[in-house]
Design a protein around this motif. Structure first.
Motif, mmCIF file in Angstrom:
data_model
loop_
_atom_site.group_PDB
_atom_site.id
_atom_site.type_symbol
_atom_site.label_atom_id
_atom_site.label_comp_id
_atom_site.label_asym_id
_atom_site.label_seq_id
_atom_site.Cartn_x
_atom_site.Cartn_y
_atom_site.Cartn_z
ATOM 1 N N LEU A 95 0.912 -1.429 -0.234
ATOM 2 C CA LEU A 95 -0.021 -0.026 0.270
ATOM 3 C C LEU A 95 1.253 1.158 0.217
ATOM 4 C CD1 LEU A 95 -2.630 -0.989 2.589
ATOM 5 C CD2 LEU A 95 -3.067 -1.199 0.005
ATOM 6 N N ILE A 96 1.904 0.957 0.789
ATOM 7 C CA ILE A 96 3.418 2.642 0.816
ATOM 8 C C ILE A 96 3.561 2.465 -0.366
ATOM 9 C CG2 ILE A 96 5.095 3.381 2.106
ATOM 10 C CD1 ILE A 96 3.896 1.819 5.448
ATOM 11 N N PRO A 101 -0.476 6.597 -2.162
ATOM 12 C CA PRO A 101 0.457 7.341 -2.391
ATOM 13 C C PRO A 101 0.466 8.379 -3.901
ATOM 14 C CG PRO A 101 1.798 6.397 -2.084
ATOM 15 C CD PRO A 101 1.077 5.534 -2.450
ATOM 16 N N ILE A 102 -0.618 6.943 -5.039
ATOM 17 C CA ILE A 102 -1.756 7.477 -6.009
ATOM 18 C C ILE A 102 -2.834 8.506 -6.075
ATOM 19 C CG2 ILE A 102 -2.446 6.957 -8.086
ATOM 20 C CD1 ILE A 102 0.945 7.187 -8.285
ATOM 21 N N ASN A 270 -1.144 14.707 4.007
ATOM 22 C CA ASN A 270 -0.864 14.976 2.815
ATOM 23 C C ASN A 270 -0.574 12.807 2.468
ATOM 24 O OD1 ASN A 270 1.610 14.177 4.657
ATOM 25 N ND2 ASN A 270 1.289 16.505 5.158
ATOM 26 N N VAL A 271 0.000 12.708 1.494
ATOM 27 C CA VAL A 271 0.594 11.371 1.083
ATOM 28 C C VAL A 271 1.238 10.882 2.779
ATOM 29 C CG1 VAL A 271 1.972 9.610 -0.696
ATOM 30 C CG2 VAL A 271 0.643 11.396 -1.758
ATOM 31 N N GLY A 272 2.301 11.469 2.914
ATOM 32 C CA GLY A 272 3.708 11.220 4.078
ATOM 33 C C GLY A 272 2.825 10.637 4.692
ATOM 34 N N VAL A 504 -0.122 11.335 -10.187
ATOM 35 C CA VAL A 504 1.283 12.033 -9.462
ATOM 36 C C VAL A 504 2.427 10.716 -8.902
ATOM 37 C CG1 VAL A 504 3.194 13.620 -8.420
ATOM 38 C CG2 VAL A 504 0.884 14.205 -9.756
ATOM 39 N N HIS A 505 3.161 10.193 -9.212
ATOM 40 C CA HIS A 505 4.252 9.327 -9.217
ATOM 41 C C HIS A 505 4.748 9.464 -7.855
ATOM 42 C CE1 HIS A 505 2.500 5.892 -11.837
ATOM 43 N NE2 HIS A 505 1.719 6.602 -12.425
ATOM 44 N N VAL A 506 4.587 9.177 -7.481
ATOM 45 C CA VAL A 506 5.485 10.409 -5.928
ATOM 46 C C VAL A 506 6.817 8.939 -5.852
ATOM 47 C CG1 VAL A 506 6.451 10.782 -3.757
ATOM 48 C CG2 VAL A 506 4.122 11.172 -4.833
#
Length: 533
Positions: A95-96, A101-102, A270-272, A504-506
């Motif tokens: 998942l992480i 993230p997406i 946020n994603v983080g 966005v691919h982080v």
């Protein structure tokens, strides 16, 4: 028949109703910052990772888990239930790194919006409809099963038990939305864990200490790893391989692609913080489930030392005429806990039910609004209209599921025990659809729809005609079938791939890789530890 070994005193009822009123008051206070549907469904994206992780754990900790897992350990399967947790840390890694993230980066409310952006509106509506149908069915049956248990625990009739459970849940969900879901769940998981620990200590003390408990517990149930079966037609549902591999696919699908769980991960700042919440949940879930299992050991030893305890349980039978072992914890509490503390434990049992229902109702409302209502409206809703309609939809789903729970008595003897299987019908195909979108650039809408439907059909056929195959394998088989069909159709029927707006691919940060490494080591450590039990 109610539990007659002890009745709740006035103080216990004051604690129960005081808790309900407190939840509603907290939800009303939390609702002050709501101005839009997004505020209602995502809590204004203001919740921290710890709160979200604890809330997600509370949702997993249903009344069926709180009562059923200790009963499973004490009277049938023993500690092999812990194998179910082996896949959790590795699911969190997937998942992480791959999914959340997406999805979080796209600022979604409904996780199924990704399906429309990547494939088509038809694919999104099909998946959303399947989610609502299966979730409503499972929720209605869950309310029925939990209502029966609570009726016996509180010594009230079924109608009153369901009203106590659902009115408070619907009201605080209506008022506070996702914020109320998250913070009520945080309170509930603390109460649940505290109740478990208190019951373990009391039982161990009565049993003559740790040595007396371990000596009395059947040694064959102390084994936590079971390699004796595969679950592939041998009827060994809870053996090692289906619980490890099937559990991994189940958890990735459930936490990442099912709206009831993914909506919490979309509520972070946020994603983080989404990744951090998954990391925390991956670390804390095993200690929680371990506490369930230790309670099962303590109760199983108590039953061996005091046979009259088993005699008491055998006075309570289910629709099949079999003893209701799930009542072991409340019976033990009523026999040995003082008034007041009984009320606290009963709040924990009610809280376990509410924590699984509140997020379900909120997520069903979110999918209804985002995936259907907005499609039917010719003119955009104002912020105020969207907020009010979102709350009304939550109430509507709550009332529908409540009404449905009164009409499933004739089928509940077979369905209540199959509620966990309902999710596994869709989990594998659902995960396949998302991963086909994330990992390929040539699979289109018609291919994933065909894969989804055939994967779901294959699992349904296994349920009907291959009862010896562990339902945990359905999560794997449905995934494989959906992928094979999707690839096959895509090779014949190539469709242009959509560019996903906002996706966005982080690139994983150093902190993310540290979390991944810790989770991987933790998962291996759990496996090694269980192997030596």
């Amino acid at each position: 028949m109610g539990i007659n070994e002890g009745n709740l005193g006035p103080l216990d009822w004051i604690i129960i109703f005081g808790y309900m009123v407190g939840l509603i008051a907290m939800s009303a206070w939390l609702s002050r910052g709501q101005h839009t549907g997004k505020d209602y469904y995502l809590g204004s994206n203001s919740s921290g990772p710890w709160a979200i992780a604890l809330s997600t754990m509370a949702t997993q900790c249903s009344t069926n888990s709180l009562l059923g897992v200790p009963a499973f350990v004490a009277f049938s399967g023993g500690l092999v239930w812990l194998q179910y947790e082996l896949g959790v840390p590795f699911a969190m890694i997937a998942l992480i790194l791959l999914i959340m993230p997406i999805l979080r980066g796209m600022n979604l409310i409904s996780v199924y919006q990704y399906v429309e952006d990547r494939f088509s509106l038809n694919a999104r509506l099909l998946l959303s409809a399947l989610f609502l149908i299966l979730r409503a069915f499972a929720t209605g049956v869950t309310i029925y099963g939990v209502g029966l248990t609570i009726a016996k625990v509180l010594n009230v009739d079924f109608f009153m038990a369901v009203l106590i459970l659902m009115i408070a849940t619907i009201v605080y969900d209506f008022l506070g939305g996702m914020k109320a879901v998250i913070w009520s769940d945080v309170i509930q998981i603390i109460l649940i864990f505290g109740s478990i620990i208190a019951a373990v200590f009391v039982a161990v003390h009565i049993n003559g200490g740790i040595s007396g408990t371990l000596a009395a517990f059947p040694p064959e149930r102390m084994k936590a790893i079971d390699f004796k079966g595969t679950g592939l037609g041998d009827g060994q549902t809870y053996s090692f391989w289906p619980m490890l591999i099937g559990g991994f696919f189940l958890y990735v699908a459930y936490y990442g692609c099912d709206q009831t769980q993914a909506q919490r991960s979309l509520s972070t700042r946020n994603v983080g913080e989404t990744n951090q919440a998954l990391f925390i949940g991956g670390l804390l879930r095993f200690p929680l489930v371990l506490s369930y299992c230790l309670l099962g050991v303590a109760i199983g030893a108590h039953a061996a030392i005091y046979p009259e305890f088993v005699d008491t349980l055998q006075l309570h039978v289910d629709a099949k005429g079999e003893p209701e072992w799930n009542l072991a914890l409340p019976v033990f509490v009523l026999q040995h806990f003082p008034t007041g503390l009984i009320g606290v434990v009963m709040v924990g049992i009610l809280g376990a039910a509410m924590s699984s229902l509140d997020s379900t109702l909120n997520s069903m409302s979110a999918v209804t609004m985002q995936d259907f209502v907005h499609r039917l409206k010719k003119k955009p809703l104002s912020d105020r209209q969207e907020l009010y309609l979102s709350k009304a939809t939550t109430v509507l789903w709550g009332l529908l599921c409540l009404a449905f729970s009164f009409y499933v008595g004739g089928i509940a003897t077979t369905v209540v025990e199959s509620v966990n299987k309902i999710g596994s019908l869709l989990n594998g195909p659902l995960l396949a659809l998302f991963t086909m979108g994330l990992l390929t650039r040539f699979i289109g809408a018609r291919a994933v729809i065909a894969g989804l439907l055939l994967g779901l059909t294959g699992n349904a056929l296994l349920w009907l005609f291959a009862p010896g195959v562990s339902w945990l394998w359905w999560n794997v088989f449905g995934f494989i079938v959906a992928w094979v069909v999707g690839l096959g159709v895509a090779l014949i029927d190539r469709q242009p791939v959509r560019e996903i707006p906002g996706a966005v691919h982080v690139k994983p940060s150093a902190k993310t890789w540290r979390s991944v490494a810790i989770l991987a080591a933790y998962g291996v450590l759990i496996g090694v530890g269980l192997a030596f039990m």
